[in-house]
Design an enzyme around this catalytic site. Structure first.
Site, PDB file in Angstrom:
ATOM      1  N   SER A   1      -3.008  -2.853   3.747  1.00 25.20           N
ATOM      2  CA  SER A   1      -3.611  -3.288   5.268  1.00 25.20           C
ATOM      3  C   SER A   1      -3.464  -1.864   6.024  1.00 25.20           C
ATOM      4  O   SER A   1      -2.204  -1.796   6.262  1.00 25.20           O
ATOM      5  CB  SER A   1      -3.350  -4.386   5.747  1.00 25.20           C
ATOM      6  OG  SER A   1      -4.197  -4.894   6.818  1.00 25.20           O
ATOM      7  N   GLU A   2      -4.416  -1.213   6.800  1.00 28.74           N
ATOM      8  CA  GLU A   2      -3.962   0.026   7.370  1.00 28.74           C
ATOM      9  C   GLU A   2      -3.132   0.021   8.619  1.00 28.74           C
ATOM     10  O   GLU A   2      -2.914   0.690   9.108  1.00 28.74           O
ATOM     11  CB  GLU A   2      -5.322   0.732   7.710  1.00 28.74           C
ATOM     12  CG  GLU A   2      -6.185   0.195   8.779  1.00 28.74           C
ATOM     13  CD  GLU A   2      -7.317  -0.421   7.917  1.00 28.74           C
ATOM     14  OE1 GLU A   2      -6.993  -1.193   6.847  1.00 28.74           O
ATOM     15  OE2 GLU A   2      -8.398  -0.851   8.279  1.00 28.74           O
ATOM     16  N   ASN A   3      -3.016  -1.647   8.988  1.00 32.67           N
ATOM     17  CA  ASN A   3      -2.107  -1.604  10.242  1.00 32.67           C
ATOM     18  C   ASN A   3      -0.729  -1.751   9.673  1.00 32.67           C
ATOM     19  O   ASN A   3       0.102  -1.963  10.567  1.00 32.67           O
ATOM     20  CB  ASN A   3      -2.553  -2.887  10.973  1.00 32.67           C
ATOM     21  CG  ASN A   3      -2.472  -4.113  10.067  1.00 32.67           C
ATOM     22  OD1 ASN A   3      -3.063  -4.278   8.959  1.00 32.67           O
ATOM     23  ND2 ASN A   3      -2.057  -5.077  10.692  1.00 32.67           N
TER      24      ASN A   3
ATOM     25  N   SER B   1       1.016   4.591   7.289  1.00 36.64           N
ATOM     26  CA  SER B   1      -0.341   4.071   6.771  1.00 36.64           C
ATOM     27  C   SER B   1      -1.565   5.019   6.374  1.00 36.64           C
ATOM     28  O   SER B   1      -1.893   5.073   5.221  1.00 36.64           O
ATOM     29  CB  SER B   1      -0.646   2.791   7.603  1.00 36.64           C
ATOM     30  OG  SER B   1      -1.730   2.246   6.818  1.00 36.64           O
TER      31      SER B   1
END
Lengths: 234, 217
Positions: free
Chosen positions: B45-47, B87
């Site tokens: 999850s790119e967060n 990320s």
């Protein structure tokens, strides 16, 4: 140098109209709630805000938008905010949308003392307009500059009086990056520890990047999309 | 014709054991529900999370633990948290094996548009431009046509681009298509959908070779 302040109002004492301010957080997760409340109370205006998102209508940066304190917003994603969209379409608010990884890495570059980065994000799109393109090993990259910000307002889970910070779960997001990028970095923390209480091996942001720190209060930690697995489906 | 869950189910068949996968918002999020037995994938999850798990049980939501769609989620055993630069560092460095995302339009050259409708919708690109510029393998999940029947698989995108020449495969409600040098290559058709219908609803260049099998779910 004394880094510890009593609260947000004291820590933000010198923020003036027209300042360039970074605000940590992703959506409403890990946002500096106390700092935002103080900015809203003080009513400083013509701010340039750099933040991944612009909050929602009645929370986060949305509270500042509602009072028309923001002149320019630099962000990657601004959905979920009707007030934002209204001000944008009416031309009241200047907006620069940039890719999320570019936003993060321009903060990183500032904190690492590097003037610029090359990234493939946005090549061939309107993001690339007016930017230098360089080809490395057959692939094109855009030159993007490190950010400069007067203040970085960030939220950590734990901090100590030396300014060392530890973040929690996905509330880390942009916070440690913006902490490195502010000319003056102000951190609000849920728990403020004495020197030695935090394990130096666990520190995410070394205190050298943090100029002011205070213990925040009354965290609402609002959830934007509450999604659950019903108990009977366990 | 496939519904949204069936599109997700078909895309889940593309998973391989050991893949690191980034799923976008919308239909791509549903892919997580259909990952085949015996295949272990790690969701990014790119967060700032590797090892994303399902939604929390009622009462166990944690405001500090969300996905890129701002939904409350869980972290599986063996997961890791990190900041947004790291990320996108792992994304840019090509460490993520598969990216699945939605689109408003794609072109037969693999261009994708999914972030802006001028004058109407301005939400921003979020991490989509970073993902499409660097991902090794991008699969797009989308409806083949707009609600009024216009093809979204075009010779050229009409909306502002998110990335150029990057999409590898498209799974729509009507078909599975690969993007080749010569255009969309039809691989599979949805149950009950004819090749003629796919031809008539694909505005971009379409390559049809031999017999086209039905999608198996």
């Amino acid at each position: 140098m004394k880094k510890v302040f009593a609260n947000a109002d004291e820590a933000l004492f010198d923020i003036k109209d027209g300042s360039v301010i970074m605000l940590g957080g992703f959506g409403l997760c890990g946002i500096p709630e106390n700092c935002i409340a103080s900015l809203v109370k003080r009513g400083v205006k013509n701010l340039t805000c750099i933040s991944n998102n612009a909050g929602v209508d009645d929370f986060g940066i949305g509270l500042m938008l509602r009072q028309k304190q923001v002149k320019k917003m630099i962000a990657s994603y601004v959905g979920e905010n009707a007030e934002f969209e209204k001000q944008l379409l009416s031309g009241e608010l200047e907006v620069e949308l940039i890719p999320q990884g570019t936003l993060a890495t321009r903060c990183l570059a500032a904190g690492y003392g590097m003037p610029a980065i090359f990234t493939p994000a946005g090549v061939g799109t309107e993001v690339s307009q007016g930017k230098e393109v360089r080809n490395f090993k057959g692939k094109n990259y855009l030159l993007e500059y490190a950010f400069e910000a007067d203040y970085a307002l960030i939220k950590a889970w734990k901090g100590d009086t030396s300014g060392n910070l530890i973040f929690r779960e996905t509330a880390r997001n942009f916070n440690p990056l913006m902490a490195m990028a502010g000319n003056i970095t102000i951190a609000e923390v849920e728990e403020l520890a004495a020197p030695g209480e935090l394990n130096p091996d666990h520190i995410h942001t070394p205190g050298i990047y943090v100029h002011r720190i205070f213990k925040g209060e009354n965290y609402e930690k609002r959830i934007e999309q509450r999604t659950v697995t019903p108990l009977n489906m366990k | 014709m496939l519904n949204k869950n069936q599109i997700a189910q078909r895309i889940a068949q593309e998973m391989k054991d050991g893949y690191y996968v980034n799923l976008g918002i919308g239909i791509p999020t549903l892919v997580a529900n259909y990952i085949p037995e015996g295949i272990n994938v790690v969701l990014q999850s790119e967060n700032g999370l590797l090892g994303m798990g399902p939604f929390p049980l009622e009462g166990e939501e944690d405001a500090d633990l969300i996905n890129a769609g701002k939904q409350t989620i869980t972290a599986l055993p063996g997961s890791a948290f990190f900041d947004s630069a790291l990320s996108f560092g792992m994304i840019r460095a090509g460490k993520v094996d598969l990216t699945v995302l939605g689109a408003m339009e794609i072109s037969d050259k693999g261009d994708i548009a999914n972030w802006k409708i001028p004058g109407k919708m301005v939400k921003g690109m979020g991490g989509a431009m970073d993902l499409v510029a660097s991902a090794k393998n991008i699969i797009v999940a989308m409806m083949h046509t707009s609600p009024n029947g216009e093809s979204k698989l075009l010779p050229e995108c009409t909306l502002p681009l998110t990335g150029v020449n990057c999409v590898k495969k498209v799974v729509t409600n009507l078909a599975v298509l690969e993007i080749t040098k010569n255009g969309f290559k039809l691989l599979e058709r949805a149950p009950g959908v004819s090749v003629e219908e796919i031809k008539s609803k694909t505005a971009g260049k379409l390559i049809v070779e031999d017999n086209i099998p039905e999608i198996k779910l």
